[in-house]
Each structure stands twice: as C-alpha cells, then as structure tokens.
Design a protein around this motif. Structure first.
Motif, short mmCIF file in Angstrom:
data_model
loop_
_atom_site.label_atom_id
_atom_site.label_comp_id
_atom_site.label_asym_id
_atom_site.label_seq_id
_atom_site.Cartn_x
_atom_site.Cartn_y
_atom_site.Cartn_z
N ARG A 1 0.69 -1.04 -0.02
CA ARG A 1 0.42 0.23 0.03
C ARG A 1 0.98 0.82 -0.08
NH1 ARG A 1 -5.54 1.75 -1.36
NH2 ARG A 1 -5.76 4.09 0.13
N VAL A 2 1.69 1.17 0.67
CA VAL A 2 2.59 2.13 0.89
C VAL A 2 3.13 2.84 -0.16
CG1 VAL A 2 4.10 3.74 2.21
CG2 VAL A 2 2.36 2.56 3.31
N ILE A 3 4.05 1.32 -0.79
CA ILE A 3 4.80 1.38 -1.86
C ILE A 3 3.95 2.03 -3.39
CG2 ILE A 3 6.58 0.11 -4.17
CD1 ILE A 3 7.13 -1.60 -1.65
N GLY A 4 3.00 1.53 -3.65
CA GLY A 4 2.32 1.95 -4.42
C GLY A 4 1.59 3.49 -4.36
N THR A 5 1.45 3.80 -2.38
CA THR A 5 0.94 5.73 -3.39
C THR A 5 2.61 6.23 -3.25
OG1 THR A 5 -0.74 4.87 -1.14
CG2 THR A 5 0.26 7.68 -0.96
N ILE A 6 3.66 5.80 -2.85
CA ILE A 6 4.33 6.75 -3.57
C ILE A 6 4.55 6.82 -4.71
CG2 ILE A 6 6.94 6.63 -3.03
CD1 ILE A 6 6.62 5.91 -0.50
N LEU A 7 4.44 5.75 -5.39
CA LEU A 7 4.70 5.09 -6.72
C LEU A 7 3.57 6.35 -7.67
CD1 LEU A 7 5.94 1.40 -7.23
CD2 LEU A 7 7.34 4.42 -7.81
N GLY A 8 2.36 6.26 -7.11
CA GLY A 8 1.60 7.25 -7.74
C GLY A 8 1.14 8.41 -7.56
N VAL A 9 1.92 8.91 -6.23
CA VAL A 9 2.10 10.38 -6.11
C VAL A 9 3.45 10.84 -7.44
CG1 VAL A 9 3.27 11.71 -4.54
CG2 VAL A 9 1.61 10.12 -3.69
N VAL A 10 4.26 9.91 -7.77
CA VAL A 10 4.99 10.25 -8.86
C VAL A 10 4.19 10.85 -9.99
CG1 VAL A 10 7.18 10.33 -10.10
CG2 VAL A 10 6.86 9.79 -7.45
N VAL A 11 3.55 9.60 -10.61
CA VAL A 11 3.15 9.15 -11.96
C VAL A 11 1.76 10.49 -11.96
CG1 VAL A 11 1.35 7.86 -13.24
CG2 VAL A 11 4.01 6.80 -11.65
N GLY A 12 1.20 10.72 -10.71
CA GLY A 12 -0.48 11.19 -10.46
C GLY A 12 0.09 12.65 -10.62
N ALA A 13 1.28 13.14 -9.75
CA ALA A 13 1.69 14.26 -10.50
C ALA A 13 2.29 14.59 -11.59
CB ALA A 13 2.42 15.26 -9.50
N LEU A 14 2.07 13.64 -12.39
CA LEU A 14 2.69 14.42 -13.08
C LEU A 14 1.47 14.38 -14.88
CD1 LEU A 14 5.38 14.12 -15.18
CD2 LEU A 14 5.40 11.66 -15.62
N LEU A 15 0.26 12.90 -14.44
CA LEU A 15 -0.50 13.19 -15.43
C LEU A 15 -1.53 14.66 -15.16
CD1 LEU A 15 -1.29 9.55 -14.94
CD2 LEU A 15 -0.29 10.85 -17.02
N ALA A 16 -1.43 15.15 -13.18
CA ALA A 16 -1.97 16.04 -13.27
C ALA A 16 -1.34 17.26 -14.02
CB ALA A 16 -2.07 16.62 -12.28
N GLU B 1 1.84 19.41 -2.35
CA GLU B 1 1.16 19.45 -0.89
C GLU B 1 0.39 18.46 -0.28
OE1 GLU B 1 1.64 22.09 -2.10
OE2 GLU B 1 3.81 23.04 -1.67
N LEU B 2 -0.07 18.30 -0.73
CA LEU B 2 -1.50 17.35 -0.87
C LEU B 2 -1.00 15.82 -1.08
CD1 LEU B 2 -4.65 17.03 -0.43
CD2 LEU B 2 -5.44 16.92 -2.63
N LEU B 3 -0.25 15.83 -2.39
CA LEU B 3 0.11 14.65 -2.59
C LEU B 3 1.28 13.91 -1.40
CD1 LEU B 3 0.12 14.18 -6.13
CD2 LEU B 3 -1.30 13.03 -4.93
N GLU B 4 2.05 14.89 -1.08
CA GLU B 4 2.87 15.13 0.05
C GLU B 4 1.94 14.19 0.85
OE1 GLU B 4 5.48 17.60 0.55
OE2 GLU B 4 6.49 17.46 -1.80
N MET B 5 0.75 14.73 1.87
CA MET B 5 -0.06 14.60 2.87
C MET B 5 -0.77 13.04 2.71
SD MET B 5 -0.75 15.37 5.40
CE MET B 5 -0.88 17.55 5.15
N ARG B 6 -0.68 12.33 1.67
CA ARG B 6 -1.41 11.77 0.92
C ARG B 6 -0.38 10.21 1.32
NH1 ARG B 6 -4.97 8.35 -0.82
NH2 ARG B 6 -4.93 6.44 -1.97
N VAL B 7 0.99 10.73 0.76
CA VAL B 7 2.09 9.59 1.86
C VAL B 7 1.60 9.42 2.88
CG1 VAL B 7 3.97 8.69 1.40
CG2 VAL B 7 2.90 9.80 -1.11
N LEU B 8 2.17 10.72 4.02
CA LEU B 8 2.38 10.10 4.69
C LEU B 8 1.15 9.71 5.72
CD1 LEU B 8 3.88 11.45 7.59
CD2 LEU B 8 3.16 13.80 7.19
N GLU B 9 -0.07 10.64 5.62
CA GLU B 9 -1.05 9.22 5.58
C GLU B 9 -1.84 8.53 5.66
OE1 GLU B 9 -2.72 10.42 8.49
OE2 GLU B 9 -3.51 12.93 8.35
N THR B 10 -1.37 7.69 4.65
CA THR B 10 -1.16 6.14 4.13
C THR B 10 -0.11 5.16 4.90
OG1 THR B 10 -1.65 6.84 2.09
CG2 THR B 10 -0.69 4.57 2.65
N LEU B 11 1.27 5.87 5.06
CA LEU B 11 2.06 5.55 5.97
C LEU B 11 1.74 5.38 7.17
CD1 LEU B 11 5.19 4.60 6.13
CD2 LEU B 11 5.53 6.78 6.01
#
Length: 774
Positions: A488-503, A556-566
């Motif tokens: 869950r944590v690994i996928g969220t981190i990867l999703g933040v990177v790809v999600g930010a790029l796609l956004a 910052e929102l995506l960074e918050m998601r990573v931290l909360e997921t962790l």
C-alpha cells in the motif's frame, strides 16, 4: 524462381508471425486462469464509466446539492457537488464488482448488491449528522471500521454490509463541506443510481459469463500445459541449469492450480461441452495433467542420462509438439520413439533403467496426445444456449475438493481460520473466531490511525483510516497483512509521482481526466493479484485527478496522502504484530498438518490399489485433496518466502520446511503416476508392504500431532528401510520396474517427511534403532 522464393519466404514469415501471436496469446490466457482478472477489470471500468455518464446526466437535469449564484465560488461549489455525485456512484460500483463474485447464487448476489447502497446510505447519514461533533464522529468511524472485521463472520453478506457502512461513513466525511443531513435525499438518489448500474453490470457482464467459466478455464489449463512443456524443453536443452528446473516445477504448480479451479467450477452447474458430463471433463483434465507431469518428469531424468542423439532428438521433438498443441505429431513422435527403443542396436546403447524411463516417456506423451485430441474434439454450445439456465440431475452433479472464493482458490483463508480458533500453548486469549480477532485488531488499528492521522491533518486523516482498512481486506494472517501494508505504501508513493505528472499534463480537461482514471483503474485491478502495489498506485492517480477537478490539487496534498497512508499502514502492521497476532508459523503448522493428513490418505489408498492390482485407478479424489492442501500450504508460506532476504528462517518456520513439503508433494504425484503401471504385490512381500505402509501412516500421525503441540516430545520414526526390504525381496529387484519405482517413491516420501520433521525440530529415529537422526 525468384517470385516463388519470395512467396515461400512470405508464407514462412506469415507462419512465424501467426505462431508468435498464438504463443503470446497462450501466455496471456495462461497467466490469467479463466480470464478472471481481465473480466473483473473490464467489468469495473465499464461500470465506472457507465455510472459516471448516468450520474452526469442526473446532475445536468436534477442539479443535486447545487446552489444558485453566478460567483466563482458558487461555480466551484456546484462543480464539486457534481464530481462528488459521480464519485459516490463510482464507489458503489467498485465495491459491487468485488462483492458480486462472492455470492454463489444469482438471487443472493442481486439482493446483496441492492443492500450495498442501503448500507452506504446509513454510513453517509452518520457521517453528515455527526460532522459537528468531531469526537463522536471519529468514534463512529472507528466502530464502522472495526465492525467490518466482526461482520466477516457472515461471509459475503457481512462483507457487503461492513464495506458499505465504512465506505459510506468515509463518503460522509468527504461530503461534509458540501451539505448536511438536509441533502441526504439527493445522496440517496446518487447511491441508488450506482446500485442500479452495479446490478445491471452483474446481469449483463458477470452472470452470463459464469456459465462459460469452464470453457475459459480449460483454455487457461491448456495454455499452462504448453508452458510446462516449454519449460521441459528448456530443461532438456540446459540439463545443468537450476533455474530451468525450478521454472519447470513452478509451471507444474500453476498447471495444478488451473486443474483445481476447473474442478471447483464443475461443481457449480456450469455449461459443459455438448454430450459431456462434469465427471468426464474432470477425468480428461486429471488424465491430461497426470500424463504431462509424467512426461515432464521422465524428460528431466532423460536430460541427465546418457542416450543416443537420435533418441534425445525425438524426446525434445515430442515436447515441442506438445507446446504447439498438436496431438497428431505428439502421438506420431511418441510411437516413433517407442519403435526406435525396440531396435536392438538402439536399446544396446542404453542402460536398463534409462530404457524403462524412455519407454514410460513415450507412453506418457502418447497418453497426453490422446486426451488432448479428446479435449480438442469437444465443442461448447452456442452462446444463447449456453447462457440459458438449466438444471443438472442430482446423480450427475460433480463434487469438487475445493470451492472458489471470488473466482479464485481460497488460499490460506481456511487454514488461517483453523489456526485462529485452535488452542495453542501460548495463551487462551489467542483462541478466537477469525471475525472476532479481525474485529478487535481493526478497531485498535482504526483508533491508532484516527488519532495519529488527525494529529497530522484534521482534514485528511481519513486517508490514514482508509489505508488501515484496506490493509486488512483480503489478508488472513500477520504476514499477509504486513505485506499488503508495505505494498500500500509503495504503491501510494509511486502513484504520487505518476499522479503529479499526469495532473500537470491533463489539467482540468474533464474527458481526458476521466480517460486517465479509467485506464489507471483498469491496470490497477488487472495487475492487483500480481502485486497490490499496482492497485494502490492506480487509486492514488485517481485521487490526484479527483482533486484536480475539485481545484484542490497540490504537491503538498499528495505528500500529505503519502504521510497519512504510511501512518495508516503502520498502524495496521503494528496492530497485527502486537495485538492478538496470528503468526505465520502458527498458520503454516496448521497447513502442514492438513497437507500431511492428505498425504497419508493418498499413500494408504495407493498402496491398497497396488496390493489389489488396480494400480493408480480410483486415486483422483485423494490426489485432488492433496493438491488442495498443498496449494493452501503454498499460499500460507508465500508472503514470508517472498519477503525472505537472507538464508535462515521465515516467519518462525525454517526454509527447509517448505522445501521438504514441496518435495513430498512431488514424490506423492510421482507415486500416483508410477502406480498406474504397477502389478500386484502379494504374498509375504504384500504383507510386509502393508506393515511398512502402516508404519509410515503412524509416523505421519505422530508428526501431525507434534505440529499441533507447542512443545512436543514426539518422535518421527523412519520407514524407508521397511520399503527397501520389500523391494529387495521382490523377484524384479535390481531392475527399474513399476513396482520398484513405487517402492522407491514411498522411500522418498518418507525421506521428505523426515526432513520436514527435522525442520520442525522434531526428533527423527531410524525404524530399527533408538539412535536419533538429527
């Protein structure tokens, strides 16, 4: 001449292209038994796309939760209301896609899917009603998450209610900044739309395809049979490669998985080939698996033997023909090999043991060709006839050794449940029903994630709670839950990177954003069983697109998601480790006991057949029971073996434990295969064989009892010497006859179970001495 040569080359190229396409298609089919992953991904994405469209129309005509005004703030609020309505419907259909296959009866499934939006509505109302009473609202969320664990007791119904209540409560927090309880009527309508689309999707996409499950699974089985043959060719080409041997064994395990899944579907009243009963199709699949496993096993022995090039070439050609799924060439090559071996000048170059193995290989590939030809001749009914319901007479119903859960083998769920309920030498408190254990753990983990998540962000804490919730879903013991939390944590981190790029690329382009959501969702669901990290990644991309549309996206929102997921995953992991843990070693011991019990039954029945002169007949049921137990053991040890980084132990269980059980299963399958050609063993030798078998059964029982005890003084007594004595007293001693092979298999099984006993730190004694073999 040049034109003819060009045509020939063109034809050859086209043939190679078709062969390559067929090869990749077979690999695709084999990787996804019954196309279960593909069907789930397609159904979910189509359902989400449909519900987004219907919800959009509803928003355009009904304007739910919208306010009047021309300001930018009002426009943004109305846009958010529309987006949230679409999200509410999407949540219903996504949960429904996973819940639908859990119901075995169509009527129950439809009722369950109708119940889901009702449960979600209750959760939404609770979330909205308590949004101004923060402490009570958080307590309700904790109760909703913990309740989902307790409701596991009620199977699919509990899953639907538990998921609905929690996801609804989660949605209520989301909707709190848009409306209060006065808007629940509109929310009910949006949830009802999601439920209607989910039911329609089940009726149109899911239920009709259930009747053709056997046809799809049979294709997967044949694709995996091709993979076994291809891996066997690799072993023939590289006989000294440990990687090739390991790959061949892995393909055999996957082939066995497909065969068990076919058996499970045959018990669910599916559509069958015209003029074929479920029992007949089971026999075809069992015979095909056994014949191919035999051929692969004999080819492995031939690979390291000293044989003429002409013989080795025919062996390889036979396996290549199996890969190509061509029964006529397979049969022809098998018969040609048998004729070649009968020639004096050829047989004179081969020792007796290898000559027997070669004859057995030829017989096995011929048998596989025959059953493959029979399978190829079978034709399923046309689609419209196939989807029409029908009843199978009670006497024709097939009883399978295993039932599927959501379209898959149950994995470690049954052995984990047994381990949870059993009394151990640790503490009485650890003896709990699985639903009670899960409920307590999920409640504690939810409390931790709510408190810790709120300290990080009072507005986004629910991400931590959601991470805790999903860590427990589909996981049965501590090792599985720890692995899922990590993914869950690994996928969220990867999703933040790809999600930010796609956004950044997509912006607020709504159609393109929806396309990104659907594609990422499809890939996440399709690849989820390969690794849960893919699904976590896709959900994070979806969340990024959602916040872009809500004009709230930021790094910052995506960074918050990573931290909360962790935080949420860490809360779940800490809980399963320290609060009523169901440890891997405990689950593996239960799985091993059930495997050994099935192994003892198979040995006893096989020897009984040998004594009666019936060889390997009547062994389908006990063979499948052993296969089911082995698959459960494989699943129970899989998380720990996957996380193993250094030699030593995993989850409290020694590495050699799995290796010994794996070897015992392989030798047992060899025993069934060798018993097919075994003549009766009677007279004094038969009586001694009975005594040796009874001694082995008693030793296995001792091992089973020892594994049930926290600390045991029991002893495993070797019986290999008893079987060896029978072998030496037979008149075929010194020759590799079927009877000698059976007795050798029994000795090897004894050796494997003795190795397992040593790995479990249980004393091992020789049969005729008090000296401990350590």
């Amino acid at each position: 001449m040049s034109h003819s040569l060009a045509v020939t080359r063109s034809t050859t190229t086209a043939g190679r292209t078709r062969q390559t396409v067929n090869e990749w298609f077979n690999r695709f089919v084999a990787s996804d038994p019954g196309l279960t992953r593909l069907r789930l991904a397609v159904q979910t994405v189509v359902s989400v796309a449909a519900v987004i469209g219907v919800e959009w129309l509803f928003v355009q005509f009904a304007h739910p939760l919208m306010v009047s005004g021309d300001s930018a703030a009002v426009a943004a609020e109305n846009r958010a209301a529309g987006v949230m309505g679409m999200m509410a419907g999407a949540m219903v259909v996504m949960v429904s896609s996973f819940a639908g296959p859990m119901f075995t009866r169509v009527r129950d499934g439809l009722l369950g899917l109708a119940l889901l939006p009702c449960a979600m509505f209750i959760g939404v109302v609770a979330g909205l009603a308590l949004q101004d009473v923060k402490v009570v609202a958080l307590a309700v969320m904790i109760v909703a998450l913990g309740g989902a664990g307790f409701l596991r007791r009620f199977g699919a119904w509990g899953f639907v209610i538990g998921q609905g209540l929690f996801m609804g409560n989660f949605l209520g927090f989301f909707l709190g900044h848009l409306t209060d309880v006065s808007g629940v009527g509109w929310i009910a309508a949006e949830l009802a739309i999601g439920g209607a689309v989910a039911i329609a999707a089940q009726l149109v996409l899911s239920y009709p395809s259930r009747w053709s499950a056997v046809q799809r699974l049979r294709s997967s089985f044949l694709g995996r049979a091709d993979a076994v043959a291809a891996a066997t060719v690799e072993v023939l080409d590289h006989p000294d490669s440990e990687r090739s041997r390991r790959r061949r064994h892995e393909k055999l395990v996957r082939l066995n998985e497909s065969a068990l899944m076919i058996d499970a579907q045959l018990a669910e009243n599916p559509r069958l080939p015209v003029g074929t009963t479920a029992a007949e199709l089971h026999q075809h699949v069992f015979a095909a698996e056994l014949a191919l496993a035999n051929a692969s096993r004999f080819a492995r022995a031939i690979a390291v033997a000293d044989t003429p090039d002409s013989v080795r070439t025919l062996v390889r050609d036979a396996m290549v023909a199996v890969v190509q799924r061509a029964p006529e060439p397979v049969d022809r090559i098998g018969r040609a090999l048998r004729e070649l071996l009968r020639q004096d000048d050829t047989s004179a170059q081969i020792d007796d043991g290898t000559l027997l193995v070669l004859h057995r290989f030829a017989t096995s590939v011929i048998a596989y060709a025959q059953v493959l030809a029979a399978i190829n001749r079978q034709r399923f009914e046309p689609y419209l006839d196939r989807v029409r319901s029908h009843d199978v007479p009670e006497q024709d119903r097939f009883a399978a050794s295993v039932s599927l859960v959501g379209g898959w083998l149950p994995g470690s769920s049954a052995v984990s449940a047994t381990a949870s309920r059993e009394k151990t030498g640790q503490s009485v408190a650890a003896r709990l029903d699985p639903s009670v254990r899960a409920g307590i753990q999920m409640t504690v983990a939810a409390a931790i994630s709510v408190v810790a998540g709120s300290l990080i962000s009072a507005d986004r804490f629910y991400w931590a709670v959601l991470a805790t919730f999903v860590t427990f879903m589909g996981a049965n013991n501590a090792a599985e839950q720890v692995r899922k939390g990590a993914f869950r944590v690994i996928g969220t981190i990867l999703g933040v990177v790809v999600g930010a790029l796609l956004a950044e690329i997509v912006g607020r382009d709504v159609p393109l954003s929806i396309a990104v959501i659907l594609v990422s969702l499809f890939l996440g669901i399709y690849l989820m069983r390969i690794s849960y990290a893919f699904f976590a990644m896709s959900i994070t991309i979806l969340v990024a697109q959602l916040y872009v549309q809500l004009a709230e996206f930021s790094a910052e929102l995506l960074e918050m998601r990573v931290l909360e997921t962790l935080v949420g995953a860490a809360a779940a992991v800490a809980t399963v480790i320290f609060v009523l843990p169901l440890r891997t070693s405990r689950v593996v011991r239960v799985a091993t006991r059930e495997f050994l019990t099935a192994l003892s039954a198979l040995v006893t029945d096989t020897v009984r057949g040998v004594r009666d002169g019936e060889g390997g007949h009547r062994l389908e049921a006990v063979s499948r029971d052993l296969d089911v137990a082995f698959q459960a053991l494989e699943s129970a040890t899989s998380p720990s073996r996957a996380m193993l980084r250094v030699p030593g132990t995993f989850g409290g269980v020694n590495q050699q434990w799995w290796a010994a059980a794996n070897a015992a299963h392989s030798y047992a399958r060899d025993l069934v295969a060798d018993a097919q050609w075994c003549t009766a063993i009677d007279g004094p030798e038969g009586a001694r064989l009975d005594d040796a078998t009874a001694a082995m059964a008693a030793s296995i029982t001792e091992l089973v009892e020892a594994l049930a005890e926290h600390r045991s003084t029991r002893v495993y007594t070797r019986s290999a010497s008893l079987f060896e004595r029978v072998a030496t007293e037979l008149d075929d001693h010194g020759r590799l006859t079927p009877r000698q092979l059976v007795l050798r298999d029994l000795q090897l099984i004894d050796g494997a179970t003795a190795a397992l006993a040593k790995s479990a730190d249980i004393d091992v004694h020789a049969v005729d001495t008090a000296v401990t073999d350590r």
